[in-house]
Design an enzyme around this catalytic site. Structure first.
Site, PDB file in Angstrom:
ATOM      1  N   CYS A 135      27.491  46.296  49.084  1.00  0.00           N
ATOM      2  CA  CYS A 135      27.340  45.011  48.398  1.00  0.00           C
ATOM      3  C   CYS A 135      26.679  43.994  49.320  1.00  0.00           C
ATOM      4  O   CYS A 135      27.318  43.471  50.226  1.00  0.00           O
ATOM      5  CB  CYS A 135      28.716  44.523  47.934  1.00  0.00           C
ATOM      6  SG  CYS A 135      28.705  42.901  47.193  1.00  0.00           S
ATOM      7  N   CYS A 144      28.113  40.484  49.222  1.00  0.00           N
ATOM      8  CA  CYS A 144      29.390  40.365  49.941  1.00  0.00           C
ATOM      9  C   CYS A 144      29.182  40.359  51.454  1.00  0.00           C
ATOM     10  O   CYS A 144      29.795  39.577  52.165  1.00  0.00           O
ATOM     11  CB  CYS A 144      30.315  41.539  49.607  1.00  0.00           C
ATOM     12  SG  CYS A 144      30.458  41.876  47.846  1.00  0.00           S
ATOM     13  N   ASP A 145      28.348  41.255  51.955  1.00  0.00           N
ATOM     14  CA  ASP A 145      28.302  41.523  53.392  1.00  0.00           C
ATOM     15  C   ASP A 145      26.990  41.147  54.062  1.00  0.00           C
ATOM     16  O   ASP A 145      26.872  41.251  55.280  1.00  0.00           O
ATOM     17  CB  ASP A 145      28.573  43.015  53.642  1.00  0.00           C
ATOM     18  CG  ASP A 145      29.944  43.435  53.126  1.00  0.00           C
ATOM     19  OD1 ASP A 145      30.861  42.584  53.139  1.00  0.00           O
ATOM     20  OD2 ASP A 145      30.106  44.597  52.707  1.00  0.00           O
TER      21      ASP A 145
HETATM   22  C1  LIG Z   1      33.813  47.240  49.943  1.00  0.00           C
HETATM   23  C2  LIG Z   1      33.723  46.111  48.934  1.00  0.00           C
HETATM   24  C3  LIG Z   1      33.609  44.814  49.385  1.00  0.00           C
HETATM   25  C4  LIG Z   1      33.532  43.758  48.476  1.00  0.00           C
HETATM   26  N1  LIG Z   1      33.444  42.481  48.955  1.00  0.00           N
HETATM   27  C5  LIG Z   1      33.410  41.460  48.075  1.00  0.00           C
HETATM   28  C6  LIG Z   1      33.346  40.115  48.542  1.00  0.00           C
HETATM   29  O1  LIG Z   1      33.291  39.838  49.758  1.00  0.00           O
HETATM   30  N2  LIG Z   1      33.329  39.113  47.620  1.00  0.00           N
HETATM   31  C7  LIG Z   1      33.352  39.370  46.278  1.00  0.00           C
HETATM   32  O2  LIG Z   1      33.361  38.433  45.484  1.00  0.00           O
HETATM   33  N3  LIG Z   1      33.401  40.623  45.820  1.00  0.00           N
HETATM   34  C8  LIG Z   1      33.427  41.667  46.673  1.00  0.00           C
HETATM   35  N4  LIG Z   1      33.449  42.947  46.203  1.00  0.00           N
HETATM   36  C9  LIG Z   1      33.413  43.154  44.752  1.00  0.00           C
HETATM   37  C10 LIG Z   1      34.803  42.924  44.149  1.00  0.00           C
HETATM   38  O3  LIG Z   1      35.734  43.710  44.868  1.00  0.00           O
HETATM   39  C11 LIG Z   1      34.801  43.296  42.673  1.00  0.00           C
HETATM   40  O4  LIG Z   1      33.791  42.576  42.006  1.00  0.00           O
HETATM   41  C12 LIG Z   1      36.138  42.975  42.029  1.00  0.00           C
HETATM   42  O5  LIG Z   1      37.202  43.593  42.727  1.00  0.00           O
HETATM   43  C13 LIG Z   1      36.160  43.404  40.575  1.00  0.00           C
HETATM   44  O6  LIG Z   1      37.403  43.098  40.049  1.00  0.00           O
HETATM   45  P1  LIG Z   1      38.020  43.842  38.794  1.00  0.00           P
HETATM   46  O7  LIG Z   1      39.330  43.220  38.588  1.00  0.00           O
HETATM   47  O8  LIG Z   1      37.053  43.864  37.692  1.00  0.00           O
HETATM   48  O9  LIG Z   1      38.179  45.375  39.243  1.00  0.00           O
HETATM   49  P2  LIG Z   1      38.828  46.062  40.520  1.00  0.00           P
HETATM   50  O10 LIG Z   1      39.081  45.118  41.608  1.00  0.00           O
HETATM   51  O11 LIG Z   1      37.984  47.249  40.802  1.00  0.00           O
HETATM   52  O12 LIG Z   1      40.247  46.568  39.994  1.00  0.00           O
HETATM   53  C14 LIG Z   1      40.375  47.593  39.078  1.00  0.00           C
HETATM   54  C15 LIG Z   1      41.826  47.931  38.925  1.00  0.00           C
HETATM   55  O13 LIG Z   1      41.996  48.811  37.822  1.00  0.00           O
HETATM   56  C16 LIG Z   1      42.942  49.794  38.170  1.00  0.00           C
HETATM   57  N5  LIG Z   1      42.719  50.937  37.270  1.00  0.00           N
HETATM   58  C17 LIG Z   1      41.589  51.637  37.060  1.00  0.00           C
HETATM   59  N6  LIG Z   1      41.779  52.584  36.140  1.00  0.00           N
HETATM   60  C18 LIG Z   1      43.074  52.466  35.733  1.00  0.00           C
HETATM   61  C19 LIG Z   1      43.888  53.151  34.796  1.00  0.00           C
HETATM   62  N7  LIG Z   1      43.413  54.169  34.064  1.00  0.00           N
HETATM   63  N8  LIG Z   1      45.172  52.771  34.647  1.00  0.00           N
HETATM   64  C20 LIG Z   1      45.659  51.736  35.376  1.00  0.00           C
HETATM   65  N9  LIG Z   1      44.940  51.048  36.266  1.00  0.00           N
HETATM   66  C21 LIG Z   1      43.669  51.409  36.444  1.00  0.00           C
HETATM   67  C22 LIG Z   1      42.695  50.072  39.634  1.00  0.00           C
HETATM   68  O14 LIG Z   1      43.813  50.687  40.226  1.00  0.00           O
HETATM   69  C23 LIG Z   1      42.468  48.647  40.114  1.00  0.00           C
HETATM   70  O15 LIG Z   1      43.688  48.027  40.367  1.00  0.00           O
HETATM   71  C24 LIG Z   1      33.548  44.020  47.090  1.00  0.00           C
HETATM   72  C25 LIG Z   1      33.665  45.335  46.637  1.00  0.00           C
HETATM   73  C26 LIG Z   1      33.754  46.376  47.536  1.00  0.00           C
HETATM   74  C27 LIG Z   1      33.906  47.781  47.037  1.00  0.00           C
END
Ligand SMILES: Cc1cc2nc3c(=O)[nH]c(=O)nc-3n(C[C@H](O)[C@H](O)[C@H](O)COP(=O)(O)OP(=O)(O)OC[C@H]3O[C@@H](n4cnc5c(N)ncnc54)[C@H](O)[C@@H]3O)c2cc1C
Length: 308
Positions: A136, A139-140
């Site tokens: 990303c 992010c980084d």
């Molecule tokens: C390495 C890395 C660094 C990042 N750094 C940044 C940053 O610095 N700043 C920033 O803004 N964004 C950053 N991001 C992006 C950010 O993490 C995501 O945009 C954000 O987490 C998305 O949120 P979300 O709630 O949609 O999904 P997620 O955070 O992906 O959460 C999904 C959730 O769903 C759950 N889940 C999935 N399937 C199921 C199921 N069948 N049953 C029950 N639970 C389930 C998982 O366990 C998890 O808890 C980064 C991402 C990565 C990978």
């Protein structure tokens, strides 16, 4: 499926920024809220990173896991019931929703918010776990200011990453596996018109070199390009299967399709089933945008339940 005796107003699947924000808004709107956050990544994608510097409110940045623990604590303090189960199916039963977990437990709710996130694809080459490999640029990218970086990929995301990095890094090399990019013509034009980006075609990556941090990228033909940062941008896989099986439409990339331009932006094609965060967002994929859509989903559910 036999429904249990208690029915939550809303059931949230996913424990990332979208899920916890949805829970915070739902409980504060007086909705009984159950969260099933999964066992693989209970706090979501941010638990896999170190410093988060772009989430507002933290002047010195915050560690990803700490941010997610704080979001969970906030949701729980307000009254959300957080369970660490993976949901394997969502079904409608007599006007309510049933979420079936991996252990064959059934949770009932009047509405569901799916916030299951998106996984990024890995290259699957040696050295990919070294410090300095990122998925990303937004992010980084700033951690690699004035350094030589490599972006791997040939689609729109890879082009976007390269364009984001171009003004920050001292050099950006975009490695395209084949002889052509899959990216849209507009993105290709922007990349080729940017003198700061060097595009290398037919350049599949064999491995990432370095001791404990990235020192270079080795191509299949044996050449090694010196670099201190590698941005892997070969695609995301939205975890949309669960909602798709329940009838929600997906786009060409597999993302859940939401209403977006209406008074209930997170509504899907299935009544009572809403989607928030990265699983429905091919464009932004940031913690703040995921959190924002979690808020929207909770407010959309509140309106939906009131109208029922
Ligand atoms: C390495 C890395 C660094 C990042 N750094 C940044 C940053 O610095 N700043 C920033 O803004 N964004 C950053 N991001 C992006 C950010 O993490 C995501 O945009 C954000 O987490 C998305 O949120 P979300 O709630 O949609 O999904 P997620 O955070 O992906 O959460 C999904 C959730 O769903 C759950 N889940 C999935 N399937 C199921 C199921 N069948 N049953 C029950 N639970 C389930 C998982 O366990 C998890 O808890 C980064 C991402 C990565 C990978």
């Amino acid at each position: 499926v036999t429904l249990p005796t208690t029915t939550s107003d809303v059931l949230i699947v996913g424990g990332g920024p979208a899920g916890f924000t949805a829970a915070i808004y739902a409980v504060r709107a007086g909705l009984s809220t159950t969260m099933l956050i999964g066992m693989t990544e209970p706090g979501g994608a941010l638990t896999t990173t170190t410093d988060v510097e772009n989430y507002p409110g933290f002047a010195d940045g915050i560690a990803g896991p700490a941010l997610m623990e704080a979001m969970q604590a906030q949701a729980e303090r307000l009254g959300a019931n957080v369970l660490y189960d993976d949901v394997t199916a969502l079904e409608t039963v007599g006007g309510n929703w049933a979420a079936i977990t991996e252990d064959a437990e059934v949770h009932a709710a009047r509405a569901v918010i799916v916030a299951t996130g998106a996984a990024h694809k890995h290259l699957g080459v040696p050295g990919e776990t070294l410090a300095g490999v990122s998925y990303c640029a937004t992010c980084d990218g700033s951690f690699f200011a004035s350094q030589d970086v490599v972006v791997v990929g040939g689609g729109d995301t890879a082009c976007e990453e390269a364009l984001y990095l171009a003004p920050l890094a001292s050099s950006v090399t975009l490695l395209v596996r084949s002889g052509a990019m899959r990216a849209s013509v507009a993105m290709r034009d922007r990349v080729s018109g940017d003198a700061r980006i060097t595009v290398r075609y037919d350049a599949p990556v064999a491995g990432i070199t370095g001791q404990d941090k990235v020192a270079g990228v080795q191509l299949v033909d044996g050449e090694t390009l010196p670099a201190t940062g590698v941005f892997v941008a070969i695609g995301h896989v939205p975890r949309s299967e669960l909602a798709a099986k329940a009838g929600v439409s997906t786009d060409a990339g597999g993302y859940l399709v939401t209403d977006r331009r209406s008074e209930h932006v997170t509504a899907t094609s299935v009544p009572g089933l809403f989607a928030a965060g990265d699983v429905a967002d091919p464009t932004y994929r940031q913690a703040i945008t995921a959190a924002a859509s979690g808020c929207q989903a909770a407010l959309d559910v509140q309106k939906y339940l009131t109208a029922l």
